[in-house]
Design a protein around this motif. Structure first.
Motif, short mmCIF file in Angstrom:
data_model
loop_
_atom_site.label_atom_id
_atom_site.label_comp_id
_atom_site.label_asym_id
_atom_site.label_seq_id
_atom_site.Cartn_x
_atom_site.Cartn_y
_atom_site.Cartn_z
N UNK A 196 0.84 -1.19 0.00
CA UNK A 196 0.00 0.00 0.00
C UNK A 196 0.88 1.25 0.00
N UNK A 197 0.77 2.06 -1.05
CA UNK A 197 1.64 3.23 -1.19
C UNK A 197 1.52 4.18 -0.01
N UNK A 198 0.33 4.41 0.47
CA UNK A 198 0.14 5.35 1.58
C UNK A 198 0.84 4.82 2.84
N UNK A 199 0.65 3.53 3.14
CA UNK A 199 1.33 2.94 4.30
C UNK A 199 2.85 3.02 4.14
N UNK A 200 3.33 2.73 2.94
CA UNK A 200 4.77 2.78 2.69
C UNK A 200 5.30 4.20 2.84
N UNK A 201 4.62 5.17 2.25
CA UNK A 201 5.06 6.57 2.36
C UNK A 201 5.05 7.04 3.80
N UNK A 202 4.03 6.64 4.55
CA UNK A 202 3.98 7.00 5.97
C UNK A 202 5.18 6.46 6.74
N UNK A 203 5.74 5.36 6.25
CA UNK A 203 6.89 4.73 6.90
C UNK A 203 8.20 5.00 6.15
N UNK A 263 9.10 4.56 3.03
CA UNK A 263 9.54 3.47 2.18
C UNK A 263 8.94 3.67 0.78
N UNK A 264 9.62 3.14 -0.23
CA UNK A 264 9.12 3.24 -1.60
C UNK A 264 8.02 2.23 -1.86
N UNK A 265 7.06 2.61 -2.68
CA UNK A 265 6.02 1.69 -3.13
C UNK A 265 6.47 0.94 -4.37
N UNK A 266 5.79 -0.16 -4.72
CA UNK A 266 6.20 -0.97 -5.86
C UNK A 266 6.30 -0.19 -7.16
N UNK A 267 5.42 0.77 -7.38
CA UNK A 267 5.43 1.53 -8.63
C UNK A 267 6.56 2.55 -8.68
N UNK A 268 7.29 2.72 -7.59
CA UNK A 268 8.38 3.68 -7.55
C UNK A 268 9.74 3.05 -7.88
N UNK A 269 9.74 1.77 -8.24
CA UNK A 269 10.97 1.09 -8.65
C UNK A 269 11.04 1.02 -10.16
N UNK A 270 12.23 0.80 -10.68
CA UNK A 270 12.44 0.77 -12.13
C UNK A 270 11.58 -0.31 -12.80
N UNK A 271 11.59 -1.50 -12.28
CA UNK A 271 10.78 -2.59 -12.84
C UNK A 271 9.79 -3.03 -11.77
#
Length: 97
Positions: free
Chosen positions: A48-55, A57-65
């Motif tokens: 979950x991007x929101x949970x990751x950003x709150x912590x 951390x990068x979300x899956x869509x923020x990586x190259x692949x």
């Protein structure tokens, strides 16, 4: 990933305590000036991007692949039943001794 007894990482299945020992000893041996770590319980959704950003951390869509697709391909190549059962059997032998 672990259930508290058996752990799974990119090497496959092993006993959690052996995996932790392997990594802590390995990293400590690489850095003579000292190295340490602590285990953290993750209580949020790692996808979950929101949970990751709150912590922070990068979300899956923020990586190259797409890491989810790569992870699924990796998991699909692994025979999970036999190796996890072997690791759990080692735990039972260790407890019985």
């Amino acid at each position: 990933m672990t259930d508290g007894v058996v752990a799974f990482d990119h090497h496959g299945y092993s006993l959690r305590n052996r995996l932790l020992s392997y990594h802590t000893s390995g990293w400590a041996n690489r850095y003579p000036e000292g190295w340490n770590c602590r285990l953290e319980h993750v209580s949020f959704n790692l996808l979950d991007r929101r949970d990751l950003n709150d912590n922070k951390m990068l979300g899956p869509e923020q990586y190259l692949h797409d890491p989810i697709v790569r992870a699924q391909r990796f998991l699909d190549r692994v025979n999970h039943m036999d190796p996890s059962a072997r690791a759990r059997a080692k735990h039972r032998v260790h407890i019985a001794v």
